[in-house]
Design a protein around this motif. Structure first.
Motif, short mmCIF file in Angstrom:
data_model
loop_
_atom_site.label_atom_id
_atom_site.label_comp_id
_atom_site.label_asym_id
_atom_site.label_seq_id
_atom_site.Cartn_x
_atom_site.Cartn_y
_atom_site.Cartn_z
N THR B 14 0.82 -1.22 0.00
CA THR B 14 0.00 0.00 0.00
C THR B 14 0.85 1.26 0.00
O THR B 14 0.42 2.30 -0.44
N LYS B 15 2.09 1.14 0.48
CA LYS B 15 2.98 2.30 0.47
C LYS B 15 3.22 2.82 -0.94
O LYS B 15 3.48 4.00 -1.16
N THR B 16 3.18 1.91 -1.89
CA THR B 16 3.46 2.30 -3.28
C THR B 16 2.23 2.93 -3.95
O THR B 16 2.32 3.47 -5.03
N LEU B 17 1.08 2.78 -3.30
CA LEU B 17 -0.14 3.33 -3.89
C LEU B 17 -0.46 4.68 -3.27
O LEU B 17 -0.29 4.87 -2.07
N ASP B 18 -0.94 5.60 -4.10
CA ASP B 18 -1.26 6.93 -3.58
C ASP B 18 -2.74 7.04 -3.27
O ASP B 18 -3.54 7.41 -4.11
N TYR B 19 -3.10 6.68 -2.06
CA TYR B 19 -4.51 6.80 -1.67
C TYR B 19 -4.76 8.06 -0.88
O TYR B 19 -5.86 8.31 -0.45
N ARG B 20 -3.74 8.83 -0.66
CA ARG B 20 -3.91 10.04 0.12
C ARG B 20 -4.20 11.21 -0.81
O ARG B 20 -3.40 11.56 -1.65
N LYS B 21 -5.35 11.81 -0.62
CA LYS B 21 -5.78 12.84 -1.56
C LYS B 21 -5.65 14.25 -0.98
O LYS B 21 -6.04 15.21 -1.60
N THR B 22 -5.15 14.33 0.23
CA THR B 22 -5.08 15.63 0.88
C THR B 22 -4.34 16.63 0.01
O THR B 22 -3.18 16.41 -0.35
N PRO B 23 -5.00 17.76 -0.34
CA PRO B 23 -4.29 18.74 -1.16
C PRO B 23 -3.14 19.32 -0.34
O PRO B 23 -3.32 19.64 0.82
N LYS B 24 -2.01 19.41 -0.97
CA LYS B 24 -0.86 19.98 -0.27
C LYS B 24 -0.82 21.48 -0.56
O LYS B 24 -1.11 21.90 -1.67
N ILE B 28 -5.43 28.46 -2.08
CA ILE B 28 -5.31 29.37 -3.21
C ILE B 28 -4.54 28.71 -4.36
O ILE B 28 -4.71 29.05 -5.52
N ASP B 29 -3.70 27.74 -4.01
CA ASP B 29 -2.92 27.04 -5.04
C ASP B 29 -3.57 25.73 -5.47
O ASP B 29 -3.07 25.04 -6.36
N THR B 30 -4.64 25.34 -4.79
CA THR B 30 -5.29 24.07 -5.14
C THR B 30 -6.22 24.29 -6.32
O THR B 30 -7.16 25.07 -6.24
N LYS B 31 -5.91 23.62 -7.42
CA LYS B 31 -6.68 23.84 -8.65
C LYS B 31 -8.05 23.17 -8.56
O LYS B 31 -8.19 22.10 -7.97
N VAL B 32 -9.00 23.82 -9.19
CA VAL B 32 -10.35 23.23 -9.21
C VAL B 32 -10.38 22.08 -10.22
O VAL B 32 -9.77 22.14 -11.27
N GLU B 33 -11.09 21.02 -9.81
CA GLU B 33 -11.23 19.88 -10.71
C GLU B 33 -12.71 19.62 -10.91
O GLU B 33 -13.43 19.36 -9.94
N PHE B 34 -13.18 19.72 -12.14
CA PHE B 34 -14.60 19.49 -12.41
C PHE B 34 -14.86 17.99 -12.43
O PHE B 34 -14.39 17.28 -13.32
N ARG B 35 -15.62 17.51 -11.46
CA ARG B 35 -15.87 16.08 -11.37
C ARG B 35 -17.29 15.77 -11.84
O ARG B 35 -18.25 16.37 -11.35
N PRO B 36 -17.41 14.84 -12.78
CA PRO B 36 -18.75 14.49 -13.25
C PRO B 36 -19.65 14.09 -12.08
O PRO B 36 -19.18 13.46 -11.13
N GLY B 37 -20.90 14.45 -12.16
CA GLY B 37 -21.82 14.14 -11.07
C GLY B 37 -21.92 15.27 -10.06
O GLY B 37 -22.77 15.26 -9.19
N MET B 38 -20.99 16.24 -10.20
CA MET B 38 -20.94 17.33 -9.22
C MET B 38 -21.43 18.65 -9.79
O MET B 38 -21.45 19.65 -9.09
N LYS B 157 -13.87 29.83 -13.31
CA LYS B 157 -14.51 28.50 -13.32
C LYS B 157 -14.69 27.95 -11.91
O LYS B 157 -15.69 27.31 -11.59
N GLU B 158 -13.71 28.24 -11.07
CA GLU B 158 -13.81 27.79 -9.68
C GLU B 158 -14.98 28.46 -8.97
O GLU B 158 -15.75 27.81 -8.26
N LEU B 159 -15.12 29.76 -9.20
CA LEU B 159 -16.26 30.49 -8.62
C LEU B 159 -17.56 29.87 -9.09
O LEU B 159 -18.50 29.67 -8.31
N TRP B 160 -17.63 29.55 -10.36
CA TRP B 160 -18.84 28.96 -10.94
C TRP B 160 -19.13 27.60 -10.29
O TRP B 160 -20.25 27.35 -9.82
#
Lengths: 173, 545
Positions: B14-24, B28-38, B157-160
């Protein structure tokens, strides 16, 4: 698996805590702090559902759980199925129970009987993971079914009004 | 040797897998990601053209290029300046937040999604950072150090994205020590994105329909009439009584307006049947209108100006027909608007009077400005004066709880009347936990025009806190019916229940009234308003004769 169960029973709180922390860390940092700290189940439904769910699963494993393990697993997976997780990410926490239990068993890992029982335990965790995957799929299918049903309901009313549905058609919907 | 043959431990894998999604790093630097269903689909240009809104074009939310006009930034900032000048509350809300975080975990979207940008404080910060950069000296000079940022297409887009992940429910504002109404910040962001033609199809379609045909669903006059007549057919089958409502009748004492969802969609139609039965039994001198045929207002989810335009017809029709006052049906945002905006949008015509119940003589003083009274207030008053004959045992198969709509509770302070009515028409009523009802009620997750199908994941996450409280009363008391006074709730909650709490159905309060109402000359009831057998009142078997 009686000896191992005994170990798990005495180490229950530690296992719950570690497993809970592991799952919560899959959320962003600020959110993890909120999910961990708020105890009220209505203020914090995600954190409390996960906590309640893993307690139920562990009690089931140590043989004290009365409720079906499926119910507890369902509650956790149902939430993760609509959050930002890939299928593998949504169910991965189940496998991690193996690591947690080994860490809690500690020194007794050297005992051959415990090691044998751990293999048995591992396979029950694998079964749990498969069950989790079934639940995940069921939830995703439900989401698509709900989308389809909403669209169908809108169309149905229009067709019914336009008298384009006979009794036979109505049953098909 | 044995050691070398050992398979890797699960932990090592599991160490080799990236399951941690915490934005670093900072938000203000975290980019918006448009996710289907949202998110909902962008609006088609024809709807914008139909109501003369700016910048109509073919575009898609999932495209990289939103085809914004060349001077989009100028339009946005000028629009913002204009609104800061016009609404003092907006400027105040931009300035005074101290980021204490009291609102952070009160939002149903944050609770359900875990996305930090759904914390009301951070959602507002998305716009505040623009405000600082372009409208404050500190922000202009110190830029990022002062929490300011440039307005770029990505920021737009993020505001939207997040303005359409807020249902304007105002739960956060209840907990804000400064009284900042974050819903109003969302309202402003939506106004600004609408200057650039970026509404959603789900909102803009109803707006265009309402403008041209009088209601969100685009029902034409003959369709409205025939839909209501179909309801009367069902009522006749259930009660043996033929109801003959009137339409566009001049000289009626009361004009009745309800959301068009009550005329077409299940379970709203059962609520409308309840209104019809009640008014008939009272012999009320009222009329339906096929012109003012929409109580709701998707214009409110677009801009205040559009809300005002769509509501012109309510008073205009009241004046044309010469009624004395207006009764409004069960709806949420309709009541926030009628209670807080309508009488300042348009001046009530001279012929309207402070509503006075012709049955009990009660004067609804609180409605002296708007001249409109909510049907649940009207019914509660009737029951209080003993004017209705009710048989609550007809609802004995139901164990009912009540979902306060965001707008009737936080926009109107309307808590006791629906509960009073339900307790008089049902024998089994159970409250959800205290911190999930009344002014602290959780949104259905689909309000403010977010009840489309393409954003189902968003709706399920946003509705989780509400569903969680319903699950509690379902498991503890066997609750199987979720009553409410809102057309969007009636449209959205059935789906929410099917996902989170199967076994709980949804109804309007007046459906329960219709079931319990003992009507003069009615036949023995064996069916409820859904034409389903009424448990305990089934038709008697022949052998009993």
């Amino acid at each position: 698996m009686e000896q191992l169960r005994e170990v798990l029973r005495t180490r229950r709180d530690g296992i719950v805590r570690r497993w809970f922390d592991y799952i919560i860390e899959t959320y962003p940092e600020e959110t993890a702090a909120f999910l961990k700290s708020k105890r009220d189940p209505f203020t914090n439904p995600v954190g409390s559902t996960i906590k309640e769910g893993i307690e139920g699963i562990i009690d089931y494993i140590v043989g004290e759980g009365e409720e079906e393990v499926q119910t507890f697993l369902d509650r956790i997976i149902r939430i993760r199925a609509v959050q930002d997780f890939k299928p593998s990410e949504a169910v991965e926490f189940v496998f991690h129970l193996k690591d947690i239990v080994r860490a809690e068993v500690g020194m007794r890992l050297d005992e051959p009987e415990i090691r044998r029982q751990l293999r048995e335990f591992d396979s029950s965790v694998d079964k749990l993971a498969l069950l989790a995957f079934d639940i995940f799929m069921e939830c995703r299918e439900k989401i698509y079914e709900l989308k389809a049903t909403e669209l169908k309901n809108m169309t149905y009313k229009l067709l019914e009004r336009a008298k384009l549905l006979d009794e036979l058609d109505k049953h098909k919907w | 040797m044995a050691k070398a043959a050992k398979p890797p431990k699960p932990e090592e894998i599991t160490k080799t897998l990236d399951y941690r999604k915490t934005p670093k790093g900072p938000w203000i630097d975290t980019k918006v990601e448009f996710r289907p269903g949202m998110y909902c689909y962008g609006t088609r240009p024809k709807y914008l053209e139909e109501v003369d809104m700016p910048n109509p074009r073919e575009w898609s939310t999932s495209d990289e290029d939103w085809k914004l006009p060349e001077n989009w930034k100028e339009i946005f900032l000028e629009g913002m300046e204009d609104r800061l000048r016009k609404h003092r509350s907006f400027r105040l809300f931009m300035d005074i937040c101290v980021r204490c975080g009291a609102c952070a975990d009160k939002c149903h979207f944050y609770i359900g999604t875990g996305d930090p940008k759904n914390m009301p404080v951070l959602r507002a910060e998305l716009l505040r950072s623009i405000y600082r950069r372009y409208f404050t000296t500190g922000g202009k000079l110190l830029k990022r150090t002062a929490g300011a940022r440039e307005l770029t297409e990505e920021v737009f887009k993020e505001l939207w994205y997040y303005a359409y992940q807020c249902t304007e429910c105002r739960r956060c504002s209840v907990f804000c020590p400064y009284g900042i109404d974050t819903a109003e910040i969302t309202i402003m962001v939506r106004e600004l994105v609408n200057l650039l033609g970026c509404n959603t199809d789900w909102i803009m379609g109803p707006v265009a329909n309402c403008y041209h045909k009088g209601n969100h669903l685009g029902l034409e006059p003959h369709t409205i009439q025939s839909n209501i007549e179909m309801m009367c057919d069902d009522i006749e089958e259930i009660t043996g009584i033929r109801i003959e409502p009137t339409f566009n009748r001049k000289g009626a004492e009361i004009l009745f307006v309800t959301p068009s969802g009550d005329l077409f969609a299940v379970p709203g139609v059962y609520t409308a049947m309840g209104y019809l039965m009640l008014f008939h039994e009272l012999g009320l001198d009222y009329t339906w209108s096929t012109y003012a045929s929409e109580g709701g207002n998707f214009g409110f989810f677009t801009s205040l100006e559009m809300a005002k335009r769509l509501y012109y017809k309510v008073y205009a029709e009241a004046e044309r027909l010469g009624v004395k006052f207006i009764i409004g049906g069960e709806c949420g945002h309709m009541w926030r608007l009628w209670h807080q905006y309508l009488a300042t949008f348009w001046k009530p015509p001279e012929n309207l009077e402070t509503p006075k119940s012709p049955i009990t003589g009660t004067v609804f003083e609180h409605a002296s400005a708007s001249k409109v009274v909510h049907v649940v207030e009207f019914t509660a008053d009737l029951i209080r004066h003993g004017k209705l004959k009710l048989d609550p045992s007809r609802n004995d198969h139901l164990r009912v709880t009540f979902h306060d709509s965001c707008n009737t509770s936080r926009g109107m302070g309307f808590f006791e009347e629906p509960r009073y009515v339900i307790k008089n028409v049902c024998n089994h009523f159970y409250e959800m936990p205290e911190n999930t009802i009344r002014e602290k009620t959780f949104c259905c997750g689909s309000g403010s025009g977010l009840n489309a199908s393409e954003n189902m994941e968003l709706r399920m996450r946003g509705g989780l806190p509400r569903a969680n409280a319903v699950r509690y009363v379902h498991e503890k008391y066997g609750v199987n019916m979720l009553a409410n006074v809102c057309a969007i709730d009636r449209a959205a909650l059935p789906t929410l229940m099917q996902y989170w709490v199967p076994g709980v159905e949804v109804c309007g309060v007046h459906e329960l009234v219709g079931n319990a109402l003992v009507m003069t000359g009615e036949k023995k009831r064996t069916m409820d308003l859904r034409l389903e057998p009424l448990p305990g009142f089934e038709e008697e078997e022949e052998e009993e004769e």
